[in-house]
Write a protein that holds these residues in place. Structure first.
Motif: not given
Length: 300
Positions: A148, A188, A293-298, A300
């Motif tokens: 990703r 990853r 890291k936060s953007k990936l969580s955002e 999804g």
């Protein structure tokens, strides 16, 4: 000791960072060989034969200057080289002139590839960039093509050129630690450079060299189709985003990059090589990687 360190710094700044060969070469005698080769090209009937430098074959020494070993499309050494932009040489000739025709050919070739394997094979066969002549390896990519996150630097260095993989030297080791800190590793992420061949002496790629290689990295991004693109250093961000801001102003600010009809989140941060020279800036890069890291969580 300081004098020796200063001398080594001078050599590194001049691009002398590696031995060019194991055999000793008498460059004065080699110059005589080249001079005789030019004489032969001017007077083809001359019977004189060039003298080989110690430990080398004559055909190897004059291969590039002997008219018998040149293709019809290449000018003889006694002729003036065509002007840049003249477009008189084929983009696949060795020593190609970085004119608009070469750039157009690169665009056509890149757009014709349907997979990363095709793109790699295309680059391996492409002779339109002069950097290929001095590099040891094509440094295509490393990591997971289904990742990703795609990280993009500027150009390979010495270690990368030797191993054929991006970011494997000291800066690569630092990058690995930075990725580990946010729960990622090379399995990853996907890592590449805007220019896949090492410039001699680790110099900065010229605008022409970057422009020739740009269609290939653009196609590489399209084929990977990541959710997040991270530009390592200002050079890759400027090349692909078309921005002119310096890295201090650009870093940490989320932007977008068009990929396959959608706008992909893009972030620029300091290049790991810069962080090795300026360790105090690591705190800012740490913030940038936490933001990734936060953007990936955002997303999804």
């Amino acid at each position: 000791m300081r004098h020796l360190e200063a001398l080594l710094d001078f050599y590194l700044a001049s691009g002398v960072d590696a031995s060019l060969g194991e055999d000793v070469v008498d460059w004065f005698q080699l110059s005589e060989v080249q001079a005789k080769a030019r004489q032969q090209s001017a007077t083809p009937q001359a019977a004189a034969q060039p003298v080989a430098a110690p430990g080398q074959n004559v055909s190897q020494q004059v291969r590039q200057v002997s008219p018998q070993n040149q293709s019809p499309s290449q000018p003889r050494p006694t002729q003036a080289a065509p002007a840049v932009g003249a477009g008189t040489r084929s983009p696949t000739d060795h020593g190609a002139i970085p004119d608009q025709a070469v750039i157009s050919t690169a665009r056509e070739l890149a757009s014709s590839t349907g997979s990363l394997a095709d793109l790699r094979a295309c680059l391996e066969a492409f002779d339109g960039c002069n950097l290929k002549r001095t590099a040891k390896s094509l440094v295509f990519a490393d990591g997971n093509p289904d990742a990703r996150v795609m990280l993009i630097g500027e150009a390979p260095g010495r270690d990368e050129d030797l191993q054929g993989k991006p970011f494997v030297g000291r800066s690569g080791q630092l990058l690995d630690r930075m990725l580990t800190a946010i729960g990622l590793d090379r399995s990853r992420v996907y890592i590449a450079n805007t220019v896949p061949w090492r410039p001699p002496g680790n110099r900065t790629p010229t605008p022409q060299e970057t422009e020739i290689c740009r269609p290939f990295i653009q196609r590489q991004i399209e084929l990977v189709n990541p959710d997040v693109v991270v530009f390592l250093g200002a050079a890759s961000a400027k090349t692909l985003l078309g921005v002119q801001d310096g890295i201090r102003k650009m870093r940490g600010r989320w932007m977008t990059y068009p990929v396959a009809g959608r706008q992909v989140a893009a972030l620029a941060t300091y290049h790991p090589a810069y962080l090795l020279r300026s360790p105090l800036e690591k705190r800012l890069s740490w913030r940038d990687f936490l933001s990734v890291k936060s953007k990936l969580s955002e997303l999804g």
